[in-house]
Design a protein around this motif. Structure first.
Motif, PDB file in Angstrom:
ATOM      1  N   THR A 108       0.788  -1.301   0.260  1.00  0.00           N
ATOM      2  CA  THR A 108       0.302   0.197   0.134  1.00  0.00           C
ATOM      3  C   THR A 108       0.683   1.567  -0.276  1.00  0.00           C
ATOM      4  OG1 THR A 108      -1.900  -1.524   0.932  1.00  0.00           O
ATOM      5  CG2 THR A 108      -2.021   1.379   1.020  1.00  0.00           C
ATOM      6  N   VAL A 109       1.971   1.622   1.231  1.00  0.00           N
ATOM      7  CA  VAL A 109       2.683   2.507   0.997  1.00  0.00           C
ATOM      8  C   VAL A 109       3.557   2.529  -0.482  1.00  0.00           C
ATOM      9  CG1 VAL A 109       4.929   3.498   1.862  1.00  0.00           C
ATOM     10  CG2 VAL A 109       3.052   2.126   3.568  1.00  0.00           C
ATOM     11  N   LYS A 112       1.114   4.177  -3.056  1.00  0.00           N
ATOM     12  CA  LYS A 112       0.777   5.739  -2.769  1.00  0.00           C
ATOM     13  C   LYS A 112       2.135   6.488  -3.238  1.00  0.00           C
ATOM     14  CE  LYS A 112      -0.030   8.861   1.068  1.00  0.00           C
ATOM     15  NZ  LYS A 112      -0.160   8.575   2.550  1.00  0.00           N
ATOM     16  N   GLU A 146       6.631   6.183   4.029  1.00  0.00           N
ATOM     17  CA  GLU A 146       5.812   6.961   3.837  1.00  0.00           C
ATOM     18  C   GLU A 146       5.772   8.612   4.342  1.00  0.00           C
ATOM     19  OE1 GLU A 146       1.279   7.370   4.564  1.00  0.00           O
ATOM     20  OE2 GLU A 146       2.719   6.065   6.226  1.00  0.00           O
ATOM     21  N   TYR A 179     -10.494  14.075   1.245  1.00  0.00           N
ATOM     22  CA  TYR A 179      -9.913  13.105   2.335  1.00  0.00           C
ATOM     23  C   TYR A 179     -11.729  12.972   2.351  1.00  0.00           C
ATOM     24  CZ  TYR A 179      -5.077  14.681   1.679  1.00  0.00           C
ATOM     25  OH  TYR A 179      -4.023  15.377   0.281  1.00  0.00           O
ATOM     26  N   ASP A 214      -9.145   3.877   6.369  1.00  0.00           N
ATOM     27  CA  ASP A 214      -8.099   5.340   6.575  1.00  0.00           C
ATOM     28  C   ASP A 214      -6.672   4.438   5.369  1.00  0.00           C
ATOM     29  OD1 ASP A 214      -8.881   7.070   7.293  1.00  0.00           O
ATOM     30  OD2 ASP A 214      -8.821   6.399   9.301  1.00  0.00           O
ATOM     31  N   ASP A 215      -6.611   3.009   5.798  1.00  0.00           N
ATOM     32  CA  ASP A 215      -5.235   1.752   5.409  1.00  0.00           C
ATOM     33  C   ASP A 215      -5.626   2.450   3.817  1.00  0.00           C
ATOM     34  OD1 ASP A 215      -3.809   1.329   7.570  1.00  0.00           O
ATOM     35  OD2 ASP A 215      -5.139   0.019   8.039  1.00  0.00           O
ATOM     36  N   GLU A 218      -5.216   5.408   0.937  1.00  0.00           N
ATOM     37  CA  GLU A 218      -3.845   5.867   1.374  1.00  0.00           C
ATOM     38  C   GLU A 218      -3.263   6.127  -0.433  1.00  0.00           C
ATOM     39  OE1 GLU A 218      -1.974   7.662   2.900  1.00  0.00           O
ATOM     40  OE2 GLU A 218      -3.147   7.364   5.250  1.00  0.00           O
ATOM     41  N   ARG A 221      -5.200   9.204  -1.743  1.00  0.00           N
ATOM     42  CA  ARG A 221      -4.830   9.737  -2.006  1.00  0.00           C
ATOM     43  C   ARG A 221      -4.351  11.649  -3.247  1.00  0.00           C
ATOM     44  NH1 ARG A 221      -4.833  11.935   3.940  1.00  0.00           N
ATOM     45  NH2 ARG A 221      -5.521  10.403   5.375  1.00  0.00           N
TER      46      ARG A 221
END
Length: 294
Positions: A108-109, A112, A146, A179, A214-215, A218, A221
């Protein structure tokens, strides 16, 4: 079918009749099939929503979003019984191993940071080191790449001096609104896949009822960041108004891209949520995130 997003900013009463949402204000009355509604944003203190109407909206997996006095989304109602094997899915999510969650967060990071780098290059016209930062993201992002990427990103993103803060000065208010809409859409998609928003893969605050949203939001965003940048180029306003809110709601129908197809964001979020559910069951190893640009 692409669901509709409804923004209500004036005094009105909302009731249900024959599976239609009846919206009655001082000047008009209109109806819309409840099954067609994906998001209902309520931004006025004198809007009445009947319990039967609310139950039908939730039954059809509509997200009902309530805004506070600052006109920012303050809470939402979601369907908690939207999947036929709900208990089994909850159990898989609860039993997920720490290594699995760390791997999912690493992915996920990386997604992002990749998207931040692409958008920053589009805006500045200059190459950046975000691809290199992606190679340094470890399991669970234990070295906080991140945060490193965010520091570089926000220093270069706006032409004006800017510090990203939840309660900071303009354009933080625009980012916060965007957001919040994205968070609601992500939570709706996760709930629709039978997942419990409270149990995150990284976010863990005991006060956060939407840690998983919220995870998963990401990597998406930068869609909001891009919209804020476009609005700042197009309008002089520094406070949210009806026109700008409508611009932000368009994010939900923005096109994103999978290998085999393109999709509106609200549909893509459902695909991403479904893939996460499959990661918990062991049927997949990676979350299916789309590309934000073709």
């Amino acid at each position: 079918m692409l669901k509709k997003t409804i923004l209500l900013e004036n005094k009105a009463s909302l009731t249900a009749k024959n599976l239609q949402l009846v919206i009655k204000s001082e000047v008009r009355e209109s109806t819309i099939p409840i099954e067609d509604i994906g998001f209902l944003v309520i931004d006025h203190p004198e809007i009445y929503l009947s319990i039967p109407a609310m139950n039908l909206l939730i039954e059809y997996n509509s997200a009902v979003i309530l805004c506070g006095n600052n006109h920012l989304p303050n809470g939402m109602f979601l369907n908690l019984n939207s999947h036929h094997i709900q208990q089994e899915i909850f159990k898989n999510q609860i039993d997920a191993s720490v290594p699995l969650k760390k791997q999912l967060w690493q992915q996920t990071v990386i997604e992002k940071i990749t998207n931040q780098g692409i958008l920053l290059e589009k805006i500045t016209g200059e190459k950046n080191s975000f691809d290199f930062l992606c190679t340094k993201v470890l399991s669970g992002d234990s070295t906080n790449m991140e945060g490193v990427a965010a520091s570089h990103y926000w220093k270069s993103f706006f032409e004006v001096k800017f510090k990203r803060e939840r309660f900071g000065d303009y354009p933080n208010n625009f980012l916060n609104y965007g957001y919040a809409i994205l968070r609601a859409a992500t939570a709706r998609a996760l709930s629709g896949s039978g997942l419990l928003n409270t149990l995150g893969i990284h976010h863990k605050s005991k006060y956060n009822a939407f840690a998983l949203a919220d995870d998963i939001m990401e990597p998406f965003r930068p869609i909001v960041d891009e919209k804020v940048f476009e609005i700042m180029q197009k309008y002089d306003e520094q406070e949210l108004n009806t026109l700008l809110k409508s611009e932000f709601l368009q994010i939900l129908t923005r096109t994103v891209y999978f290998k085999e197809e393109k999709s509106p964001l609200m549909v893509a979020l459902q695909k991403t949520a479904s893939s996460l559910q499959q990661c918990y069951t062991g049927d997949r190893k990676k979350i299916k995130y789309p590309k934000l640009w073709s």
